[in-house]
Design a protein around this motif. Structure first.
Motif: not given
Length: 183
Positions: A75-93
């Motif tokens: 689970a830690i590895e999955k969390a660590t890798q999640s930002p690299f699924r795409a070249p950009m993320m937009i967090t919407v608050v």
């Protein structure tokens, strides 16, 4: 691509690569988000772009949060890798304010509509994305990192980039009879 065709054939893409939207394309995506339904013209959203070294910082944040929660190695590895699924993320608050005519839930829905509009704008310009949520949207460390106040909500992470795989399957029109009734 015509707007109706875009909407009725929408599909998320989970395998995204460079390039990410930039310049005018990114500005179009953000402007589309700003056109979401907005009762009271509250503009109840904030868009935080995560790209380049920001992905590494988010990766470290998620690793720390996963460790603090006592998650297992996988689970830690999955969390660590999640930002690299795409070249950009937009967090919407959903940036919610107390309002006599616009309840909090409506402001959250408005921010959710902004995510959908941004994904459609990306698709219309040859990019694609996938809207993800999950436990990180509620995690206190993550919320703090994205500047959330108590009344705010992270409605999701919109991963954006260029689709690696072209969809070869046709989207079958849904049978709306099971979802529609008349009053």
């Amino acid at each position: 691509m015509d707007a109706l065709e875009l909407l009725v054939n929408r599909r998320s893409a989970s395998r995204l690569a460079e390039p990410a939207p930039a310049g005018e394309a990114l500005e179009n995506i953000l402007r589309a988000g700003m056109r979401a339904p907005d009762h009271g013209t509250l503009q109840p959203w904030r868009f935080i772009i995560v790209e380049k070294e920001g992905r590494e910082r988010l990766s470290q944040l998620l690793a720390q949060a996963a460790n603090a929660d006592g998650l297992d190695e996988k689970a830690i590895e999955k969390a660590t890798q999640s930002p690299f699924r795409a070249p950009m993320m937009i967090t919407v608050v959903a940036h919610c304010e107390a309002h006599p005519k616009v309840p909090r839930w409506e402001q959250v829905v408005s921010a959710g509509c902004a995510v959908m509009a941004m994904q459609m704008a990306a698709l219309a310009q040859g990019f694609n994305g996938i809207w993800r949520s999950g436990p990180w949207t509620e995690h206190q460390q993550v919320r703090e990192a994205f500047g959330c106040r108590e009344q705010d909500a992270i409605v999701g992470f919109l991963y954006l980039g260029t689709p690696q795989l072209k969809s070869s399957t046709t989207v079958l029109p849904p049978d709306t009879r099971h979802f529609v009734s008349y009053f």
